[in-house]
Design a protein around this motif. Sequence first.
Motif, PDB file in Angstrom:
ATOM      1  N   TYR A 211       0.862  -0.990   0.210  1.00 31.80           N
ATOM      2  CA  TYR A 211      -0.244  -0.111   0.285  1.00 31.80           C
ATOM      3  C   TYR A 211       0.506   1.378  -0.073  1.00 31.80           C
ATOM      4  O   TYR A 211       0.490   2.205   0.971  1.00 31.80           O
ATOM      5  N   ALA A 214      -0.511   4.573  -1.112  1.00 34.15           N
ATOM      6  CA  ALA A 214      -1.550   5.009  -0.702  1.00 34.15           C
ATOM      7  C   ALA A 214      -1.160   6.089   0.924  1.00 34.15           C
ATOM      8  O   ALA A 214      -2.419   6.466   1.774  1.00 34.15           O
ATOM      9  N   ASP A 252      -1.429   4.015   8.218  1.00 38.27           N
ATOM     10  CA  ASP A 252      -1.648   3.304   8.406  1.00 38.27           C
ATOM     11  C   ASP A 252      -1.963   2.802   9.962  1.00 38.27           C
ATOM     12  O   ASP A 252      -0.949   2.801  10.426  1.00 38.27           O
TER      13      ASP A 252
END
Length: 400
Positions: A211, A214, A252
């Motif tokens: 990720y 992101a 995260d």
Amino acid sequence: MSKRTYLLALGLGFAALPAGAQAGSTPPADPSPAVAVALAAAGPQLTTLTPQQADNVAALGQVWGLLKYFHPAVAAGQRDWDAEFLRQLPGIVACKSVLERSGLLSTWVSSLGAVPPCAACATPPAQPVRLATDLRWAQDKRRFSAPLRQQLAFIAANRYQGAPHYLAVAEAGNPTFPHEAGYADQACPAAGLRLLAVCRHWNIVQYYYPYRYAIGSEWGSVLPDLLPRFAAATTPLAYRHAALQLATRLHDGHATLRDPLLEAEQGNYLVAAAVQFIDNKATVIRVRHDGQVPQPPLEPGDIITHVAGRPVADMVRQQLPETPGSNQAAQLRAITSTLLFATTPQLDLQVLRADQALRFTAPCFKVGTVPPVRPALADSMYRFIAPEVGYVDMARITKA
């Protein structure tokens, strides 16, 4: 997703082996952490880094990581790569220019031996690439000389094809890193090991975090931003706070750090009330009334302005850079979960209640001595938690 497909999706061309499989030869034994510990202890004990020094260490960490996963003389695990970082660190830190730094790094890369051409590396992967390896940093003319850029590009284009020593694949297909020394006996490692920790983490995310797209900010900026913070982290507690900042940069909520030192700093006493940020104000939404805990003088709708004499707004500004979460709302939710912790059985609070400023000492209960209470869901998707404060549960809204 299969093990091999997962690695290809990250832009890496080597094949993953099933758990327990080997590629022709006996895997090398992991080097003793004692070598790296001794090198770090004997190396420069940096507690501050100038911008030039931070960029020097960042460049070393980036090249070190590329070689770790791509160079055939390193990726097979034949070298003590942590120790190699620490051997190169003193000379790199002392460099005064990009040209000088690039010369040292280029000489180091050459010392590893020639990289054989890899015809298979040029073959496009059979599976679609979901997240390509980002090697733009290695071609930055402002930070690396032309000869060094050429060396790094050649290594990447002819990357190691054997069984990766520094990578394994779990049953679910996600990568694991079984051959990384933990240095668990170092409550606060020497400066070299602290800088190594940042660079190791940066490279794992750079090459294996699915990720990365992101994260929302330039991942390359993490090294020059946080290397000075880790250099300055000369106590066990400061080191853990630096690690929290590093985890937070992932954006995260699954990346976090739990540690006895951090828990001791937070305290193990708690005011029996729940808080939620509403319009950026720490608002009491529930107070526990079951006779099992000391009754705090709080009411739903109270806005907490100060905790132990500190403005809540200042506490939030300080804690946001060290609070992992996918977005600010998630970070604020995490902050409220610890806002009313204390190191003593009482906590000084200042609140606004119906626009009236109040100050009182709230009693606390010791965490773990009474069972937790989970409030029942409200019957409606909206409710009033005070006459002038309403709450709408957006997750429960349904289409009519």
